[in-house]
Design an enzyme around this catalytic site. Structure first.
Site, PDB file in Angstrom:
ATOM      1  N   LYS A  56      68.426  53.262  26.998  1.00  0.00           N
ATOM      2  CA  LYS A  56      69.601  52.543  26.508  1.00  0.00           C
ATOM      3  C   LYS A  56      69.814  51.199  27.206  1.00  0.00           C
ATOM      4  O   LYS A  56      70.468  50.305  26.647  1.00  0.00           O
ATOM      5  CB  LYS A  56      70.850  53.400  26.669  1.00  0.00           C
ATOM      6  CG  LYS A  56      70.922  54.610  25.754  1.00  0.00           C
ATOM      7  CD  LYS A  56      71.271  54.214  24.344  1.00  0.00           C
ATOM      8  CE  LYS A  56      71.616  55.426  23.488  1.00  0.00           C
ATOM      9  NZ  LYS A  56      72.039  55.048  22.134  1.00  0.00           N
ATOM     10  N   SER A 308      62.944  59.991  26.914  1.00  0.00           N
ATOM     11  CA  SER A 308      63.928  58.924  26.772  1.00  0.00           C
ATOM     12  C   SER A 308      64.989  58.875  27.853  1.00  0.00           C
ATOM     13  O   SER A 308      65.637  57.834  28.025  1.00  0.00           O
ATOM     14  CB  SER A 308      64.610  59.041  25.409  1.00  0.00           C
ATOM     15  OG  SER A 308      65.144  60.346  25.242  1.00  0.00           O
TER      16      SER A 308
END
Length: 332
Positions: A56, A308
């Site tokens: 992110k 991730s």
């Protein structure tokens, strides 16, 4: 197809140049164990080693750097399931701005505490991402804050797409990319980069069975609401927005498939990452490993699966590793 995309390879390359000194180039390693299981080379893109613990940071940094000085002065605001809030808090602070992060009560405490530690204002609103978004809309309207959405924004998607550029640079021969799928920012960005660089590559979205909003929306042919349920892959929770303008269309046009994983399969992915690969990952990051272990990915390789994020509640992680049930009757 590429000509109609709201985010193109040129946008992603510009984002890479913009954020290059502010994010890490994360490693990629081959997994001998998963390669043996899958029958083709399998590589792990270790994006959970990123500065704030997830991918992110790429999108948040690109979005903040794309704002004017006056916009940054007004402060930024976003709804988040945790990792976007953490990244936006970090990116805003680095540029002398202040972030306000709105989250539902389903967000784990460890993520809330870390966002506060980074100096952001935190507001806990309701039990869904949609309710948190309503508070964001109020702050934009009443206080003039600048919204930086967690996924449905061209600058955010372009920033996440830099992971696709990096991945392809590290393994140009890749044939299948496994991407965690929630609101679609990562999947859309990575697919946009990969498909323009090498259209033959399969890009597959992975998500949980419990409350998979993008999968339900793609099946319906339009954005739809789904009930949010607790899941080991909590970072993949939340809706995609009924007025979705960017990621729904990109995921519809670019993803080759979407695979759903049960809680038991996600737990198996977390355990494999820890016990075999020696990596601590959250459930959302384990979905690619989970799909490979479950035999849900075809044998077209080399395969890259994106790990991730690592921002897991460590008590939950310990219980998963010990085989305890977490969510749903099949969780252990």
């Amino acid at each position: 197809m590429a000509g109609n995309l709201p985010v193109r390879l040129d946008d992603i390359r510009a984002a890479a140049a913009r954020i290059g000194e502010r994010v890490l180039k994360t490693p990629m390693v081959e997994s001998a164990a998963l390669s043996e299981i899958a029958g083709v080379p399998v590589h792990l893109k270790l994006e959970h080693h990123q500065t704030t613990g997830s991918f992110k940071l790429r999108g948040a940094t690109n979005a903040v750097l794309s704002l004017t000085a006056e916009e940054r002065k007004r402060g930024v605001v976003a709804a988040s399931t945790g990792n976007h809030g953490r990244a936006l808090a970090f990116a805003a602070k680095a540029e002398g701005s202040v972030a306000t992060i709105c989250m539902s009560s389903l967000v784990p405490d460890n993520k809330v505490l870390e966002i506060r530690r980074l100096g952001a204002n935190v507001r806990i609103v309701g039990r869904s991402q949609d309710e948190a978004q309503e508070e964001v809309d109020r702050l934009v309207a009443e206080e003039g804050s600048v919204m930086v959405p967690p996924f449905d924004h061209p600058a955010v998607v372009a920033g996440q797409g830099t992971l696709g550029l990096e991945l392809f640079d590290q393994l140009p021969g890749v044939e299948t990319v496994l991407v965690p799928l929630s609101g679609g920012g990562l999947a859309a960005g990575v697919a946009a980069a990969i498909k323009e660089l090498k259209p033959s590559v399969r890009v597959i979205g992975l998500t949980m069975e419990r409350g998979a909003a993008m999968k339900a929306s793609l099946s319906a042919g339009k954005p739809v609401q789904v009930e949010e349920l607790p899941s080991l892959a909590d970072s993949l929770g939340g809706g995609i927005g009924l007025d979705n303008r960017v990621t729904f269309a990109m995921c519809r046009d670019l993803l080759d498939d979407v695979i759903l994983l049960s809680e038991a399969e996600i737990a198996a992915g977390i355990r494999h990452a820890y016990a075999v690969e020696r990596e601590v990952v959250e459930g959302a990051a384990a979905v690619g490993i989970a799909a490979l272990l479950a035999g849900k990915v075809g044998s077209r390789g080399p395969v890259v699966t994106i790990l991730s994020g690592r921002n897991v509640d460590m008590d939950q992680h310990r219980r998963v590793i010990n085989g305890d049930a977490i969510y749903g009757k099949d969780a252990a």
